[in-house]
Design a protein around this motif. Structure first.
Motif, mmCIF file in Angstrom:
data_model
loop_
_atom_site.group_PDB
_atom_site.id
_atom_site.type_symbol
_atom_site.label_atom_id
_atom_site.label_comp_id
_atom_site.label_asym_id
_atom_site.label_seq_id
_atom_site.Cartn_x
_atom_site.Cartn_y
_atom_site.Cartn_z
ATOM 1 N N MET A 212 42.627 32.516 15.410
ATOM 2 C CA MET A 212 43.328 32.180 16.634
ATOM 3 C C MET A 212 42.608 32.849 17.793
ATOM 4 S SD MET A 212 47.357 32.462 17.543
ATOM 5 C CE MET A 212 47.535 34.186 17.209
ATOM 6 N N GLU A 213 42.336 32.083 18.834
ATOM 7 C CA GLU A 213 41.580 32.587 19.956
ATOM 8 C C GLU A 213 42.522 33.117 21.030
ATOM 9 O OE1 GLU A 213 38.588 29.922 21.486
ATOM 10 O OE2 GLU A 213 39.052 30.588 23.493
ATOM 11 N N ASP A 214 42.313 34.356 21.453
ATOM 12 C CA ASP A 214 43.114 34.919 22.528
ATOM 13 C C ASP A 214 42.431 34.599 23.846
ATOM 14 O OD1 ASP A 214 45.005 36.042 20.890
ATOM 15 O OD2 ASP A 214 43.892 37.907 20.645
ATOM 16 N N SER A 215 43.210 34.176 24.809
ATOM 17 C CA SER A 215 42.639 33.929 26.124
ATOM 18 C C SER A 215 43.559 34.530 27.167
ATOM 19 C CB SER A 215 42.446 32.429 26.367
ATOM 20 O OG SER A 215 43.693 31.797 26.399
ATOM 21 N N GLN A 216 42.957 34.901 28.255
ATOM 22 C CA GLN A 216 43.718 35.523 29.320
ATOM 23 C C GLN A 216 43.412 34.778 30.605
ATOM 24 O OE1 GLN A 216 42.962 39.667 29.759
ATOM 25 N NE2 GLN A 216 44.298 39.912 31.494
ATOM 26 N N GLU B 86 50.459 27.876 10.709
ATOM 27 C CA GLU B 86 49.843 28.807 9.759
ATOM 28 C C GLU B 86 50.813 29.162 8.634
ATOM 29 O OE1 GLU B 86 46.626 29.639 9.772
ATOM 30 O OE2 GLU B 86 46.252 28.631 11.689
ATOM 31 N N SER B 87 52.078 29.361 8.967
ATOM 32 C CA SER B 87 53.059 29.719 7.934
ATOM 33 C C SER B 87 53.332 28.548 6.982
ATOM 34 C CB SER B 87 54.363 30.208 8.556
ATOM 35 O OG SER B 87 55.044 29.143 9.176
ATOM 36 N N SER B 88 53.024 27.332 7.431
ATOM 37 C CA SER B 88 53.191 26.150 6.579
ATOM 38 C C SER B 88 51.911 25.814 5.822
ATOM 39 C CB SER B 88 53.601 24.945 7.428
ATOM 40 O OG SER B 88 54.846 25.178 8.020
ATOM 41 N N GLY B 89 50.899 26.674 5.972
ATOM 42 C CA GLY B 89 49.640 26.448 5.276
ATOM 43 C C GLY B 89 48.752 25.409 5.939
ATOM 44 N N LEU B 90 48.967 25.152 7.213
ATOM 45 C CA LEU B 90 48.179 24.163 7.946
ATOM 46 C C LEU B 90 47.213 24.865 8.902
ATOM 47 C CD1 LEU B 90 51.165 21.844 8.886
ATOM 48 C CD2 LEU B 90 49.497 21.454 7.074
ATOM 49 N N ALA B 91 46.060 24.252 9.130
ATOM 50 C CA ALA B 91 45.095 24.783 10.101
ATOM 51 C C ALA B 91 45.567 24.360 11.490
ATOM 52 C CB ALA B 91 43.705 24.256 9.814
ATOM 53 N N ALA B 92 46.037 25.315 12.269
ATOM 54 C CA ALA B 92 46.677 25.020 13.554
ATOM 55 C C ALA B 92 45.749 24.260 14.496
ATOM 56 C CB ALA B 92 47.158 26.303 14.207
ATOM 57 N N LYS C 24 43.062 22.429 13.879
ATOM 58 C CA LYS C 24 42.764 21.087 13.380
ATOM 59 C C LYS C 24 43.972 20.166 13.581
ATOM 60 C CE LYS C 24 41.368 18.556 9.262
ATOM 61 N NZ LYS C 24 41.161 18.610 7.821
ATOM 62 N N LEU C 25 45.158 20.658 13.246
ATOM 63 C CA LEU C 25 46.375 19.871 13.410
ATOM 64 C C LEU C 25 46.591 19.532 14.883
ATOM 65 C CD1 LEU C 25 48.861 18.608 12.059
ATOM 66 C CD2 LEU C 25 50.028 20.799 12.360
ATOM 67 N N LYS C 26 46.368 20.510 15.757
ATOM 68 C CA LYS C 26 46.527 20.293 17.198
ATOM 69 C C LYS C 26 45.581 19.183 17.683
ATOM 70 C CE LYS C 26 46.683 24.068 19.536
ATOM 71 N NZ LYS C 26 46.366 25.308 20.266
ATOM 72 N N GLU C 27 44.324 19.223 17.245
ATOM 73 C CA GLU C 27 43.351 18.196 17.634
ATOM 74 C C GLU C 27 43.786 16.820 17.145
ATOM 75 O OE1 GLU C 27 39.509 19.349 16.171
ATOM 76 O OE2 GLU C 27 39.528 21.223 17.317
ATOM 77 N N GLN C 28 44.246 16.748 15.905
ATOM 78 C CA GLN C 28 44.679 15.464 15.347
ATOM 79 C C GLN C 28 45.897 14.924 16.095
ATOM 80 O OE1 GLN C 28 45.311 16.689 11.299
ATOM 81 N NE2 GLN C 28 43.255 16.062 10.640
ATOM 82 N N ILE C 29 46.812 15.789 16.421
ATOM 83 C CA ILE C 29 48.015 15.376 17.152
ATOM 84 C C ILE C 29 47.641 14.862 18.540
ATOM 85 C CG2 ILE C 29 50.090 16.271 18.307
ATOM 86 C CD1 ILE C 29 50.529 17.988 15.761
ATOM 87 N N MET C 30 46.773 15.578 19.244
ATOM 88 C CA MET C 30 46.401 15.160 20.593
ATOM 89 C C MET C 30 45.643 13.839 20.561
ATOM 90 S SD MET C 30 48.056 17.186 22.296
ATOM 91 C CE MET C 30 47.650 16.309 23.792
ATOM 92 N N ARG C 31 44.832 13.627 19.547
ATOM 93 C CA ARG C 31 44.137 12.349 19.389
ATOM 94 C C ARG C 31 45.164 11.239 19.141
ATOM 95 N NH1 ARG C 31 41.227 13.012 14.848
ATOM 96 N NH2 ARG C 31 40.293 14.864 15.747
ATOM 97 N N ALA C 32 46.162 11.546 18.336
ATOM 98 C CA ALA C 32 47.186 10.553 17.979
ATOM 99 C C ALA C 32 48.086 10.180 19.155
ATOM 100 C CB ALA C 32 48.043 11.070 16.826
ATOM 101 N N THR C 33 48.262 11.074 20.106
ATOM 102 C CA THR C 33 49.146 10.777 21.231
ATOM 103 C C THR C 33 48.542 9.757 22.181
ATOM 104 O OG1 THR C 33 48.315 12.528 22.680
ATOM 105 C CG2 THR C 33 50.153 13.094 21.206
ATOM 106 N N GLU D 243 52.353 27.531 22.578
ATOM 107 C CA GLU D 243 51.142 27.485 21.756
ATOM 108 C C GLU D 243 51.201 28.517 20.628
ATOM 109 O OE1 GLU D 243 47.956 27.967 24.573
ATOM 110 O OE2 GLU D 243 47.985 25.843 25.123
ATOM 111 N N ALA D 244 51.666 29.714 20.935
ATOM 112 C CA ALA D 244 51.768 30.761 19.910
ATOM 113 C C ALA D 244 52.776 30.378 18.830
ATOM 114 C CB ALA D 244 52.154 32.093 20.555
ATOM 115 N N GLN D 245 53.891 29.782 19.235
ATOM 116 C CA GLN D 245 54.899 29.348 18.272
ATOM 117 C C GLN D 245 54.324 28.260 17.362
ATOM 118 O OE1 GLN D 245 58.222 27.136 19.886
ATOM 119 N NE2 GLN D 245 59.540 27.716 18.184
ATOM 120 N N PHE D 246 53.634 27.287 17.940
ATOM 121 C CA PHE D 246 53.028 26.223 17.141
ATOM 122 C C PHE D 246 52.029 26.807 16.149
ATOM 123 C CE2 PHE D 246 49.427 23.411 16.416
ATOM 124 C CZ PHE D 246 50.053 22.322 15.846
#
Length: 192
Positions: free
Chosen positions: A1-5, A86-92, A94-103, A78-81
């Motif tokens: 997970m990348e931290d940004s400020q 991660e707790s569901s065993g998913l790559a956050a 990758k999933l985020k990219e797929q979701i944004m592509r799907a929208t 974003e942190a909650q997602f």
């Protein structure tokens, strides 16, 4: 997970502000000394530029605070997602990219992640199918109208509960008989 400020710099000309404040104070003192309405109106007219400057400064500070609060809310979503994925065993990521592509751009990223977080919770082990659900919701919105985020929530809840009537309500028809036959065939049994 990348931290940004993210940093917001607000640079106010303090000397100019203090000078304007002193002018406003002097104008206010003049208002206190007037004895007629016309003198009061004249005193107020002399204060208008100073009041406009003070109002602009207050507005700028309010906007800076609003942007800071909005940025913090986005960071929390974003942190909650990320944590739920991660707790569901998913790559956050990758999933985020797929979701944004799907929208297909019909929903902003923050709203999509908020809806996806709810979907992860309601779908449990099937949360990896969220990109497909977003695609289905996008297509339903294109044909029947509505909001992608609301449709994703409705579809996720209907799938989690097995409520095909709710899916029909938004224009998605499930042939459960055919689905059961295919499932039975995959198990090597027949559906009666």
């Amino acid at each position: 997970m990348e931290d940004s400020q993210k940093t917001l710099h607000l640079n106010l000309d303090v000397k100019g502000f203090i000078g304007a404040a002193h002018e406003a104070q002097e104008a206010l003192e003049k208002v206190g000394d007037v004895e007629s309405f016309s003198a009061l109106a004249g005193a107020i007219r002399t204060m208008l530029p100073e009041l406009a400057l003070v109002a602009a400064a207050v507005y700028a500070v309010k906007k800076a605070i609003d942007f800071t609060m909005e940025g913090e809310q986005i960071r929390q979503i974003e942190a909650q997602f990320d944590a739920l994925a991660e707790s569901s065993g998913l790559a956050a990521n990758k999933l985020k990219e797929q979701i944004m592509r799907a929208t297909g751009g019909l929903i902003d990223e923050t709203e999509a992640l908020k809806v996806a977080s709810e979907g992860i919770v309601s779908l449990g082990a099937n949360a990896s199918r969220l990109p497909e659900i977003f695609t289905l919701a996008r297509n339903a919105v294109k044909i029947f109208g509505g909001d992608v985020g609301e449709r994703v929530g409705e579809i996720s809840n209907a799938l989690a509960s097995g409520n095909t009537r709710a899916l029909r309500h938004i224009g998605i028809i499930i042939d459960t008989d055919s689905a059961l036959k295919k499932y039975a065939a995959s198990l090597g049994i027949t559906k009666d």
